[in-house]
Design a protein around this motif. Sequence first.
Motif, PDB file in Angstrom:
ATOM      1  N   ARG A 173      -3.204  -0.366  -3.874  1.00 46.17           N
ATOM      2  CA  ARG A 173      -2.029  -0.761  -3.079  1.00 46.17           C
ATOM      3  C   ARG A 173      -2.273  -2.040  -2.290  1.00 46.17           C
ATOM      4  O   ARG A 173      -1.325  -2.645  -1.779  1.00 46.17           O
ATOM      5  N   PHE A 174      -3.540  -2.466  -2.188  1.00 42.00           N
ATOM      6  CA  PHE A 174      -3.865  -3.643  -1.373  1.00 42.00           C
ATOM      7  C   PHE A 174      -4.073  -4.908  -2.200  1.00 42.00           C
ATOM      8  O   PHE A 174      -4.453  -5.942  -1.648  1.00 42.00           O
ATOM      9  N   ILE A 175      -3.861  -4.837  -3.517  1.00 43.91           N
ATOM     10  CA  ILE A 175      -4.013  -6.031  -4.357  1.00 43.91           C
ATOM     11  C   ILE A 175      -2.897  -7.022  -4.028  1.00 43.91           C
ATOM     12  O   ILE A 175      -1.725  -6.639  -3.897  1.00 43.91           O
ATOM     13  N   ILE A 176      -3.254  -8.294  -3.912  1.00 47.17           N
ATOM     14  CA  ILE A 176      -2.302  -9.327  -3.514  1.00 47.17           C
ATOM     15  C   ILE A 176      -1.774 -10.015  -4.768  1.00 47.17           C
ATOM     16  O   ILE A 176      -2.484 -10.784  -5.426  1.00 47.17           O
ATOM     17  N   TYR A 177      -0.510  -9.734  -5.130  1.00 45.14           N
ATOM     18  CA  TYR A 177       0.136 -10.354  -6.286  1.00 45.14           C
ATOM     19  C   TYR A 177       1.087 -11.452  -5.815  1.00 45.14           C
ATOM     20  O   TYR A 177       1.465 -11.525  -4.645  1.00 45.14           O
ATOM     21  N   SER A 178       1.493 -12.276  -6.772  1.00 46.14           N
ATOM     22  CA  SER A 178       2.562 -13.232  -6.508  1.00 46.14           C
ATOM     23  C   SER A 178       3.889 -12.480  -6.393  1.00 46.14           C
ATOM     24  O   SER A 178       4.078 -11.420  -6.999  1.00 46.14           O
ATOM     25  N   GLU A 179       4.812 -13.023  -5.600  1.00 46.61           N
ATOM     26  CA  GLU A 179       6.096 -12.345  -5.408  1.00 46.61           C
ATOM     27  C   GLU A 179       6.854 -12.204  -6.714  1.00 46.61           C
ATOM     28  O   GLU A 179       7.609 -11.239  -6.904  1.00 46.61           O
ATOM     29  N   GLU A 180       6.679 -13.163  -7.648  1.00 49.69           N
ATOM     30  CA  GLU A 180       7.430 -13.121  -8.899  1.00 49.69           C
ATOM     31  C   GLU A 180       6.995 -11.973  -9.812  1.00 49.69           C
ATOM     32  O   GLU A 180       7.803 -11.463 -10.590  1.00 49.69           O
ATOM     33  N   VAL A 181       5.728 -11.580  -9.736  1.00 53.57           N
ATOM     34  CA  VAL A 181       5.222 -10.579 -10.681  1.00 53.57           C
ATOM     35  C   VAL A 181       4.871  -9.262 -10.009  1.00 53.57           C
ATOM     36  O   VAL A 181       4.444  -8.330 -10.678  1.00 53.57           O
ATOM     37  N   GLN A 182       5.072  -9.144  -8.699  1.00 47.22           N
ATOM     38  CA  GLN A 182       4.604  -7.943  -7.999  1.00 47.22           C
ATOM     39  C   GLN A 182       5.286  -6.683  -8.504  1.00 47.22           C
ATOM     40  O   GLN A 182       4.631  -5.664  -8.752  1.00 47.22           O
ATOM     41  N   ASP A 183       6.599  -6.729  -8.698  1.00 49.50           N
ATOM     42  CA  ASP A 183       7.303  -5.534  -9.161  1.00 49.50           C
ATOM     43  C   ASP A 183       6.840  -5.112 -10.548  1.00 49.50           C
ATOM     44  O   ASP A 183       6.636  -3.921 -10.822  1.00 49.50           O
ATOM     45  N   SER A 184       6.649  -6.085 -11.442  1.00 48.21           N
ATOM     46  CA  SER A 184       6.247  -5.742 -12.809  1.00 48.21           C
ATOM     47  C   SER A 184       4.831  -5.171 -12.838  1.00 48.21           C
ATOM     48  O   SER A 184       4.550  -4.231 -13.604  1.00 48.21           O
ATOM     49  N   TYR A 185       3.930  -5.677 -12.003  1.00 49.10           N
ATOM     50  CA  TYR A 185       2.561  -5.158 -11.982  1.00 49.10           C
ATOM     51  C   TYR A 185       2.498  -3.774 -11.347  1.00 49.10           C
ATOM     52  O   TYR A 185       1.700  -2.942 -11.756  1.00 49.10           O
TER      53      TYR A 185
END
Length: 540
Positions: free
Chosen positions: A479-491
Amino acid sequence: MELSSPFKPSNSNIFHRPHDLSFSSSISPFPIKTHFQNFKFRKPISQNPAIFAVVDSQEKQEQLPQNSPQRLLKELSQRKQFVSPKKRVPPKRFILKPPLDDAKLAQRFLNSPQLSLKQFPLLSSCLPSMRLNNADKTWIDEYLLEAKQALGYPLEPSENYGDDNPAKQFDTLLYLAFGHPHCERTNARHVRSGHSRLGFLGQYVLEMALAEFFLQRYPRESPGPMRERVYALIGKRYLPKWVKAASLHNLIFQFDDMDKLIRKEREPPVKSVVWALFGAIYLCFGMPEVYRVLFEVFGMDPEDEECQPKLRRQLEDVDYVSAEFDGKKLTWQEVAAYKPPEDALFAHPRLFRACVPPGMHRFRGNIWDYDSRPQVMNTLGYPLQVKDRIPEITNARNIELGLGLQLAFLHPSKHKFEHPRFCFERLEYVGQKIQDLVMAERLLIKHIDAPGRWLQEKHRRLLLNKFCGKYLREKHLHRFIIYSEEVQDSYEHNRRLRNPATTSVQQAIHGLSYTVYGKPDVRRLMFELFDFEQSQPKAV
């Protein structure tokens, strides 16, 4: 009127022997005639033609050579008469042997050299399972000096060293390293098993050594090109070239010319010996000696044209590197001889600086640092209690540890295209190699009687990528992995994207743990916190 047939014997020649009658094999207008030239009878003369046939067949059998097919077929048919066709003998590998009784089993382990060294458990586990016999000592007397001279070691026996020196076992391990599966000495179980165990350890030692070297030599490079450099040096296709440069090929192929062998006959023995050789060197002399043999004895050149990675589009790296890497490439001597200063913040300070860029300090005090970092450090059991000379060292280490953890959870989709090193890739690379090496050492000590192939399969199954990510998710750290806003939902909602990312973060945590606290902390994370061997009871 009955027609007479040339194939029907008349009463007048009923006593003729079969080989005295000959027939024309070609079609001819002339009638078939019998030939009675040189017609002789053997004594005693019997009036029964059947007896003549038996006597003649026995004489023919005696006249057949020893390896004649007819003779072998007849002997086989006679043997089948005494073996019942209904009784099927099971294959030999399925016949269970009676187990050794407790006294014999205890005596076998007590006499084994594998339990003789209490202060070096890993080295002790790689010794042969029984004492060397006369055949082994004959090979040692004949060839070992040549091997030690080629590798640049003193020629006196290693037994002259003290008991507190691991190099005392070098002669034994060097002998096992050259007992590859394609030579006649591997018929002995202790040679075959000892060689495979050394090779199992040596492959991970080589990968770890070159990973550390290239991470420090190329501080701006991503792991992809570095993997290509490593393969160009220690890939099995290239190992015969280095072995011949070190003049070790005659010890591997004692009865063949290595250059005349085809690849599938040349490469497997060379790969097996090189892996086992570096396993022995690592156990007796440590990692600096591994670098010396690689670059000085074998003559590996990281700047050679064949060792360069293929051209690819490079992202522009505008960030700084640590001062010790700026404007120069470290040599293998500098990597091998490096010792951290007395008041160093980390167990491997230069490797930490090569993986965590100085620019990470710009992220200090952001939302993740305040919100997520305390939870992650609490789950991982950080910071560890370390006795430092002054408290400022402890505080500085904890700050750098927090920045390293943020980098370990920083997915490439966030900053990689603007800042190529602001992601977990380099920490993940060193983490892969150190967890492979730590697990290999664990299995060798835990299963002292297992051959290398069994250990290799066990190692592979314990460190499957899907398990690494699973253990991280079980601790709710994904839950603490930092994704880009564009791909966060898909990941977050697609396991095909999420699971490889959690595997990478897991390995990056191991890499950070190794650079900050050293190998003991990697063991703590793997076998106590994440329980890679799944030996701890699970909460209901």
